[in-house]
Design a protein around this motif. Structure first.
Motif, PDB file in Angstrom:
ATOM      1  N   ASP A  86      -0.813   8.875  -1.309  1.00  0.00           N
ATOM      2  CA  ASP A  86      -1.721  10.011  -1.018  1.00  0.00           C
ATOM      3  C   ASP A  86      -2.320   9.930   0.210  1.00  0.00           C
ATOM      4  OD1 ASP A  86      -3.672   8.586  -1.753  1.00  0.00           O
ATOM      5  OD2 ASP A  86      -4.178   9.441  -3.624  1.00  0.00           O
ATOM      6  N   ARG A  87      -3.195  10.836   0.438  1.00  0.00           N
ATOM      7  CA  ARG A  87      -3.516  10.859   2.044  1.00  0.00           C
ATOM      8  C   ARG A  87      -4.750   9.638   2.078  1.00  0.00           C
ATOM      9  NH1 ARG A  87      -8.439  15.374   2.613  1.00  0.00           N
ATOM     10  NH2 ARG A  87      -9.651  15.018   0.887  1.00  0.00           N
ATOM     11  N   ASP A  88      -5.234   9.081   0.842  1.00  0.00           N
ATOM     12  CA  ASP A  88      -6.334   7.908   0.774  1.00  0.00           C
ATOM     13  C   ASP A  88      -5.351   6.659   0.775  1.00  0.00           C
ATOM     14  OD1 ASP A  88      -8.595   6.718   0.905  1.00  0.00           O
ATOM     15  OD2 ASP A  88      -8.526   6.527  -1.442  1.00  0.00           O
ATOM     16  N   GLY A  89      -3.953   6.808   1.001  1.00  0.00           N
ATOM     17  CA  GLY A  89      -3.100   5.487   0.740  1.00  0.00           C
ATOM     18  C   GLY A  89      -2.957   4.967  -0.276  1.00  0.00           C
ATOM     19  N   ARG A  90      -3.251   5.864  -1.692  1.00  0.00           N
ATOM     20  CA  ARG A  90      -3.108   5.204  -3.084  1.00  0.00           C
ATOM     21  C   ARG A  90      -1.944   5.981  -3.466  1.00  0.00           C
ATOM     22  NH1 ARG A  90      -7.596   2.499  -4.271  1.00  0.00           N
ATOM     23  NH2 ARG A  90      -9.293   2.959  -3.011  1.00  0.00           N
ATOM     24  N   LEU A  91      -1.276   5.056  -4.594  1.00  0.00           N
ATOM     25  CA  LEU A  91      -0.226   5.609  -5.207  1.00  0.00           C
ATOM     26  C   LEU A  91      -0.735   4.825  -6.697  1.00  0.00           C
ATOM     27  CD1 LEU A  91       2.326   6.945  -5.872  1.00  0.00           C
ATOM     28  CD2 LEU A  91       3.386   4.762  -5.396  1.00  0.00           C
ATOM     29  N   ARG A  92      -1.151   5.836  -7.505  1.00  0.00           N
ATOM     30  CA  ARG A  92      -1.610   5.639  -8.802  1.00  0.00           C
ATOM     31  C   ARG A  92      -0.503   5.721  -9.985  1.00  0.00           C
ATOM     32  NH1 ARG A  92      -5.266   8.316  -5.871  1.00  0.00           N
ATOM     33  NH2 ARG A  92      -7.418   7.469  -5.761  1.00  0.00           N
ATOM     34  N   ASP A  93      -0.716   4.994 -10.929  1.00  0.00           N
ATOM     35  CA  ASP A  93       0.314   5.413 -11.880  1.00  0.00           C
ATOM     36  C   ASP A  93       1.806   5.522 -11.485  1.00  0.00           C
ATOM     37  OD1 ASP A  93      -1.695   5.181 -14.004  1.00  0.00           O
ATOM     38  OD2 ASP A  93      -1.980   7.328 -13.511  1.00  0.00           O
ATOM     39  N   ILE A  94       2.313   4.573 -10.952  1.00  0.00           N
ATOM     40  CA  ILE A  94       3.630   4.399 -10.499  1.00  0.00           C
ATOM     41  C   ILE A  94       4.734   4.411 -11.421  1.00  0.00           C
ATOM     42  CG2 ILE A  94       5.434   3.070  -9.100  1.00  0.00           C
ATOM     43  CD1 ILE A  94       2.929   1.625  -7.979  1.00  0.00           C
ATOM     44  N   THR A  95       4.415   4.224 -12.532  1.00  0.00           N
ATOM     45  CA  THR A  95       5.476   4.273 -13.763  1.00  0.00           C
ATOM     46  C   THR A  95       4.697   4.411 -14.905  1.00  0.00           C
ATOM     47  OG1 THR A  95       7.400   3.458 -14.819  1.00  0.00           O
ATOM     48  CG2 THR A  95       5.708   1.910 -14.118  1.00  0.00           C
ATOM     49  N   GLY A  96       5.305   4.475 -16.075  1.00  0.00           N
ATOM     50  CA  GLY A  96       4.726   4.616 -17.348  1.00  0.00           C
ATOM     51  C   GLY A  96       4.158   3.022 -17.595  1.00  0.00           C
ATOM     52  N   PRO A  97       3.828   3.067 -18.903  1.00  0.00           N
ATOM     53  CA  PRO A  97       3.220   1.397 -19.213  1.00  0.00           C
ATOM     54  C   PRO A  97       4.330   0.540 -19.076  1.00  0.00           C
ATOM     55  CG  PRO A  97       2.746   3.127 -21.025  1.00  0.00           C
ATOM     56  CD  PRO A  97       3.735   3.813 -19.881  1.00  0.00           C
ATOM     57  N   LEU A  98       3.654  -0.726 -18.835  1.00  0.00           N
ATOM     58  CA  LEU A  98       4.714  -1.971 -18.295  1.00  0.00           C
ATOM     59  C   LEU A  98       4.498  -3.038 -19.256  1.00  0.00           C
ATOM     60  CD1 LEU A  98       4.263  -2.035 -14.376  1.00  0.00           C
ATOM     61  CD2 LEU A  98       6.503  -1.117 -15.709  1.00  0.00           C
ATOM     62  N   PRO A  99       5.493  -3.274 -19.919  1.00  0.00           N
ATOM     63  CA  PRO A  99       5.139  -4.622 -20.506  1.00  0.00           C
ATOM     64  C   PRO A  99       5.156  -6.006 -19.729  1.00  0.00           C
ATOM     65  CG  PRO A  99       7.529  -4.091 -20.652  1.00  0.00           C
ATOM     66  CD  PRO A  99       6.952  -2.934 -19.919  1.00  0.00           C
ATOM     67  N   GLU A 100       4.953  -6.943 -20.179  1.00  0.00           N
ATOM     68  CA  GLU A 100       4.771  -8.220 -19.485  1.00  0.00           C
ATOM     69  C   GLU A 100       6.222  -8.610 -18.819  1.00  0.00           C
ATOM     70  OE1 GLU A 100       4.966 -12.237 -21.412  1.00  0.00           O
ATOM     71  OE2 GLU A 100       4.416 -11.095 -23.036  1.00  0.00           O
ATOM     72  N   GLY A 101       6.061  -9.109 -17.714  1.00  0.00           N
ATOM     73  CA  GLY A 101       7.057  -9.204 -16.881  1.00  0.00           C
ATOM     74  C   GLY A 101       7.043  -9.355 -15.498  1.00  0.00           C
ATOM     75  N   VAL A 102       7.964  -9.519 -14.860  1.00  0.00           N
ATOM     76  CA  VAL A 102       8.042  -9.851 -13.182  1.00  0.00           C
ATOM     77  C   VAL A 102       8.627  -8.489 -12.660  1.00  0.00           C
ATOM     78  CG1 VAL A 102       8.900 -11.278 -11.331  1.00  0.00           C
ATOM     79  CG2 VAL A 102       8.491 -12.272 -13.513  1.00  0.00           C
ATOM     80  N   TYR A 103       7.829  -8.067 -11.615  1.00  0.00           N
ATOM     81  CA  TYR A 103       8.211  -6.852 -10.923  1.00  0.00           C
ATOM     82  C   TYR A 103       8.268  -6.910  -9.529  1.00  0.00           C
ATOM     83  CZ  TYR A 103       7.464  -5.015 -15.586  1.00  0.00           C
ATOM     84  OH  TYR A 103       7.503  -4.938 -17.171  1.00  0.00           O
ATOM     85  N   ARG A 104       8.715  -6.115  -8.964  1.00  0.00           N
ATOM     86  CA  ARG A 104       8.903  -6.105  -7.420  1.00  0.00           C
ATOM     87  C   ARG A 104       8.344  -4.600  -6.826  1.00  0.00           C
ATOM     88  NH1 ARG A 104      14.039  -8.818  -7.633  1.00  0.00           N
ATOM     89  NH2 ARG A 104      13.449 -11.008  -7.314  1.00  0.00           N
ATOM     90  N   LEU A 105       7.437  -4.492  -6.156  1.00  0.00           N
ATOM     91  CA  LEU A 105       6.833  -3.518  -5.274  1.00  0.00           C
ATOM     92  C   LEU A 105       7.660  -3.482  -3.739  1.00  0.00           C
ATOM     93  CD1 LEU A 105       3.256  -2.765  -6.131  1.00  0.00           C
ATOM     94  CD2 LEU A 105       5.153  -1.049  -6.649  1.00  0.00           C
ATOM     95  N   VAL A 106       8.466  -2.518  -3.316  1.00  0.00           N
ATOM     96  CA  VAL A 106       8.936  -2.281  -2.142  1.00  0.00           C
ATOM     97  C   VAL A 106       8.320  -1.234  -1.462  1.00  0.00           C
ATOM     98  CG1 VAL A 106      10.916  -2.132  -0.744  1.00  0.00           C
ATOM     99  CG2 VAL A 106      11.218  -3.343  -2.776  1.00  0.00           C
ATOM    100  N   PHE A 107       7.551  -1.578  -0.259  1.00  0.00           N
ATOM    101  CA  PHE A 107       6.755  -0.718   0.660  1.00  0.00           C
ATOM    102  C   PHE A 107       7.963  -0.372   2.017  1.00  0.00           C
ATOM    103  CE2 PHE A 107       3.933  -3.364  -1.899  1.00  0.00           C
ATOM    104  CZ  PHE A 107       2.890  -2.318  -2.017  1.00  0.00           C
ATOM    105  N   ALA A 108       8.129   0.903   1.989  1.00  0.00           N
ATOM    106  CA  ALA A 108       8.873   1.252   3.028  1.00  0.00           C
ATOM    107  C   ALA A 108       8.105   1.190   4.495  1.00  0.00           C
ATOM    108  CB  ALA A 108       9.654   2.462   3.008  1.00  0.00           C
ATOM    109  N   THR A 109       7.840   0.134   4.999  1.00  0.00           N
ATOM    110  CA  THR A 109       7.198  -0.009   6.263  1.00  0.00           C
ATOM    111  C   THR A 109       7.729   0.557   7.572  1.00  0.00           C
ATOM    112  OG1 THR A 109       7.631  -2.459   6.529  1.00  0.00           O
ATOM    113  CG2 THR A 109       5.698  -2.013   5.168  1.00  0.00           C
ATOM    114  N   ALA A 110       8.813  -0.060   7.643  1.00  0.00           N
ATOM    115  CA  ALA A 110       9.325   0.469   9.017  1.00  0.00           C
ATOM    116  C   ALA A 110       9.609   1.801   9.109  1.00  0.00           C
ATOM    117  CB  ALA A 110      10.871  -0.234   9.186  1.00  0.00           C
ATOM    118  N   GLU A 111       9.991   2.375   7.964  1.00  0.00           N
ATOM    119  CA  GLU A 111      10.153   4.095   7.954  1.00  0.00           C
ATOM    120  C   GLU A 111       8.642   4.685   8.517  1.00  0.00           C
ATOM    121  OE1 GLU A 111      10.282   6.323   3.825  1.00  0.00           O
ATOM    122  OE2 GLU A 111      12.382   5.546   4.667  1.00  0.00           O
ATOM    123  N   TRP A 112       7.762   4.165   7.811  1.00  0.00           N
ATOM    124  CA  TRP A 112       6.129   4.620   7.880  1.00  0.00           C
ATOM    125  C   TRP A 112       6.044   4.776   9.263  1.00  0.00           C
ATOM    126  CZ3 TRP A 112       1.447   2.933   9.135  1.00  0.00           C
ATOM    127  CH2 TRP A 112       0.422   3.810   8.975  1.00  0.00           C
TER     128      TRP A 112
END
Length: 107
Positions: free
Chosen positions: A38-64
């Motif tokens: 959003d305009r404050d650079g935030r992304l809240r609640d990317i998905t619903g609830p997450l169980p324990e585990g390993v995850y990846r966030l991918v930020f599209a930096t070159a595009e931005w």
């Protein structure tokens, strides 16, 4: 269950990175959610609830950066993290410039 949010700051301008595309996946590459900061650079609640585990966030930096006519070194930034057992909120901020980035577990 756990919740997840992120915040992206452009360290070169000292301002939020509004309009950056971010995706969330598991380690198998299965997409679990996506959004745009959003305009404050935030992304809240990317998905619903997450169980324990390993995850990846991918930020599209070159595009931005390209949308701002700025050359950058990293085509994307991938942050891999672990959600431990139990319930809680996890915040994964990204501090970004065209040639460097930093991340940490926020609150």
């Amino acid at each position: 269950m756990n919740s997840l949010s992120t915040h992206v700051l452009d360290a070169t301008s000292g301002s939020p990175a509004a309009g950056m595309r971010i995706t969330l996946s598991d380690t198998d590459g299965t997409s679990l959610g996506a959004g745009v900061t959003d305009r404050d650079g935030r992304l809240r609640d990317i998905t619903g609830p997450l169980p324990e585990g390993v995850y990846r966030l991918v930020f599209a930096t070159a595009e931005w950066f390209a949308s701002r006519a700025i050359e950058s070194f990293y085509p994307e930034v991938t942050v891999t993290f672990r959600i431990p057992p139990g319930d809680g909120h996890f915040h994964v901020p990204l501090l970004l410039s065209p040639y460097a980035y930093s991340t940490y577990r926020g609150s």
